[in-house]
Structures are given as C-alpha cells and as structure tokens.
Design a protein around this motif. Sequence first.
Motif, short mmCIF file in Angstrom:
data_model
loop_
_atom_site.label_atom_id
_atom_site.label_comp_id
_atom_site.label_asym_id
_atom_site.label_seq_id
_atom_site.Cartn_x
_atom_site.Cartn_y
_atom_site.Cartn_z
N UNK A 217 -15.41 -2.71 2.93
CA UNK A 217 -14.27 -2.79 2.02
C UNK A 217 -13.22 -1.72 2.31
N UNK A 218 -13.67 -0.52 2.67
CA UNK A 218 -12.73 0.53 3.03
C UNK A 218 -11.95 0.16 4.29
N UNK A 219 -12.63 -0.42 5.27
CA UNK A 219 -11.95 -0.86 6.48
C UNK A 219 -10.94 -1.97 6.20
N UNK A 220 -11.29 -2.87 5.29
CA UNK A 220 -10.37 -3.96 4.94
C UNK A 220 -9.11 -3.41 4.29
N UNK A 221 -9.25 -2.52 3.32
CA UNK A 221 -8.08 -1.94 2.68
C UNK A 221 -7.22 -1.14 3.65
N UNK A 222 -7.86 -0.44 4.58
CA UNK A 222 -7.10 0.33 5.56
C UNK A 222 -6.31 -0.58 6.48
N UNK A 223 -6.92 -1.69 6.91
CA UNK A 223 -6.21 -2.64 7.77
C UNK A 223 -5.01 -3.24 7.05
N UNK A 224 -5.16 -3.57 5.80
CA UNK A 224 -4.04 -4.13 5.04
C UNK A 224 -2.92 -3.10 4.86
N UNK A 225 -3.29 -1.83 4.71
CA UNK A 225 -2.26 -0.79 4.61
C UNK A 225 -1.51 -0.64 5.93
N UNK A 226 -2.23 -0.72 7.05
CA UNK A 226 -1.57 -0.65 8.36
C UNK A 226 -0.63 -1.84 8.54
N UNK A 227 -1.08 -3.02 8.12
CA UNK A 227 -0.23 -4.21 8.22
C UNK A 227 1.04 -4.04 7.38
N UNK A 228 0.94 -3.36 6.25
CA UNK A 228 2.13 -3.10 5.43
C UNK A 228 3.06 -2.10 6.11
N UNK A 229 2.49 -1.03 6.64
CA UNK A 229 3.32 0.02 7.20
C UNK A 229 3.99 -0.33 8.51
N UNK A 230 3.39 -1.22 9.29
CA UNK A 230 3.90 -1.47 10.64
C UNK A 230 5.22 -2.22 10.61
N UNK A 231 5.54 -2.88 9.52
CA UNK A 231 6.78 -3.63 9.43
C UNK A 231 7.87 -2.96 8.62
N UNK A 232 7.66 -1.73 8.16
CA UNK A 232 8.66 -1.04 7.34
C UNK A 232 9.85 -0.60 8.20
N UNK A 233 11.03 -0.83 7.66
CA UNK A 233 12.26 -0.48 8.38
C UNK A 233 13.05 0.62 7.67
N UNK A 234 13.25 0.47 6.36
CA UNK A 234 14.12 1.40 5.63
C UNK A 234 13.68 2.86 5.76
N UNK A 235 12.39 3.21 5.62
CA UNK A 235 12.03 4.63 5.75
C UNK A 235 12.32 5.19 7.14
#
Length: 307
Positions: A217-235
């Motif tokens: 479960x920890x690995x799943x949440x970490x992967x989803x966080x990476x998927x969120x961060x990899x597409x961020x543009x504004x920051x």
Amino acid sequence: MSTTTTTPPTPSAPSGHTPLSVRSRGAGTRRAKDRVASVVLTAAMVLAMIPLVLIIFEVTRRGIGVVDLDFLTQREPPPRREGGGYAAGFVGTLYIMALAVLMSIPFGIATAVYIVEYGPNRLTAVIRFFTDVMTGIPSIFVGLFVYGLLVVGWGGLGFGTFVGAVAIAVMMLPIVTRSAEEMLRLVPQEIRNASYGLGARKWQTIVHTVLPAAGPGLATGSMLAVARGIGETAPLMLTAFGSGLIVTAFQGSAQGAVPLQLYRGASQPFEAGIDRAWGAALCLFALVLLFTVVARWIGSRGAARTS
C-alpha cells in the motif's frame, strides 16, 4: 395388513414472518427502482468517460507520429524547424523527480507513522489538518511559496534543479502522507500485539512488522504521488524556469522539464513546435499511465498476498 404412511406436518411460518415463496409487497417497485438506478449510474459512467476517451484519442493521434528515438535523444531545435526532440526536458524531469522522491516519500511515510503509531494527540491533529489543506492548494501557490522562500529570498538560491524538486516534493508530500496513513491503519492491531508479546520494542515493531505489512500500500501511494508530480507545470515555471540545454548542475542554472517545454511549444504559432508539444503530451500521458498501472499492480499483488 395395511400400513399407513404418515407425512410429517409442514412447518408453518413463524408469526409475523413472510415465507420466501411469497412475494412481499412493493417488490416490483423496488426492482424497478433498482433498474432505474443501474441505468442512471451506467449512463453517468459513460458520460464521465467520454472526455477521457476523447483526450486519449486526440493526444495519441497528434503525438504518435512525432515520438521516436530522435525525439527522446535530441535537443529541441528552433520553433520553425522540424525534427529534434525534448532530451533536455526528459533529463531535467528525471533529475527533478529523483530529488523530489528522495525528499517527499521518506518524510511523508515517517509523518504517517507518527500520526498512526504515536497519536492521537494535538500535534497529530494539526498535522492531519494541514495535510488536508495542502492537498487542495493550487500548484501555482506552491510555486510562489518556493519562489519567495528559496529562489529570491533566504539566501537567493536562484532558479535550478533543487528548488524545482522542492516545489514538486511539496506537491507530493500530502498525497504520500494521507495514503500512507490509510495503509498503516489497515494493519491489524493483533500483529502489533503479537510483536509486543515477543518482547519487541515499539520502534522494532514499526520497522520489522508494521511497515513490511503495509509495504504494498505504501508503494502504491508513492507511485500515485510520483504520477501527480511528474506532470506539474506551474511550480516549475517559478523554480526550475526551464532550459533547452541538458543541465547537470544541482542548483544555480535553469533546468528544463518536459511540462515546461510542452507549455512553451504549445503556446507558439509554428506548426513544428506545436507538433513536438503533442509528442511531449503523449510521452507525459504514457509516463503517468505507467506509474498508475504499476501502482495498481503492486496494490493487487499486496491484496492477494494478504488474502
């Protein structure tokens, strides 16, 4: 001599109960309501999927002809010129994400361990409140915060890889913390009690029992966080700033990233640059899809192992 066969009496239904063979009142109405609800929910799901399917189709149609080996290994040419690629953006994105993962995932998991294993108390309530608030903060505010704190203030570090990674880590941190907290709460208390019964201390129970049990479960949440961060543009616009060159400096030089190159390529009027932006969008979509699928796969394997 005749034998009489006696049949056992049929047990009567208890008083106040309706036999299963008797159709209760309102059964037809409930069945009709169930069918209507099923139709409405199915229609809502189809309507929700239409924009997603259209986005996938359009991005794939416009970007599939651009993505090749040269697109991944060559630098971006001038906007009018065809060919080339986003090699600088891919190197910068991997560099920034590697640092962001190192900063956000261990700290987020440690925060979740404190909330679950050492709470509840006033501090854990404050941490949970600010984590929930951070989850809904627009990403441009995170970029402004890091820009004011690190880029132009507090020593004036300037644009670069490190400050860009800090901004992405701030975006990832609440996702990692909340998902890790939920996974740790799913670990049965009996496992902790068994560890304590064998003489283990609290930190030994957490490290050797709780964290391995919640590992998928920890690995799943970490992967989803990476998927969120990899597409961020504004920051990244306010921290990494962007560059068309491959930059290996840790800090002090503007760093490229695929979302930044995509944004700038899509905002210019030249067809060649716009085509490269579609190719970058397809690559980002593929990366996010890859991380999401890997997260689901890790979660399903962990659930199967637990069951």
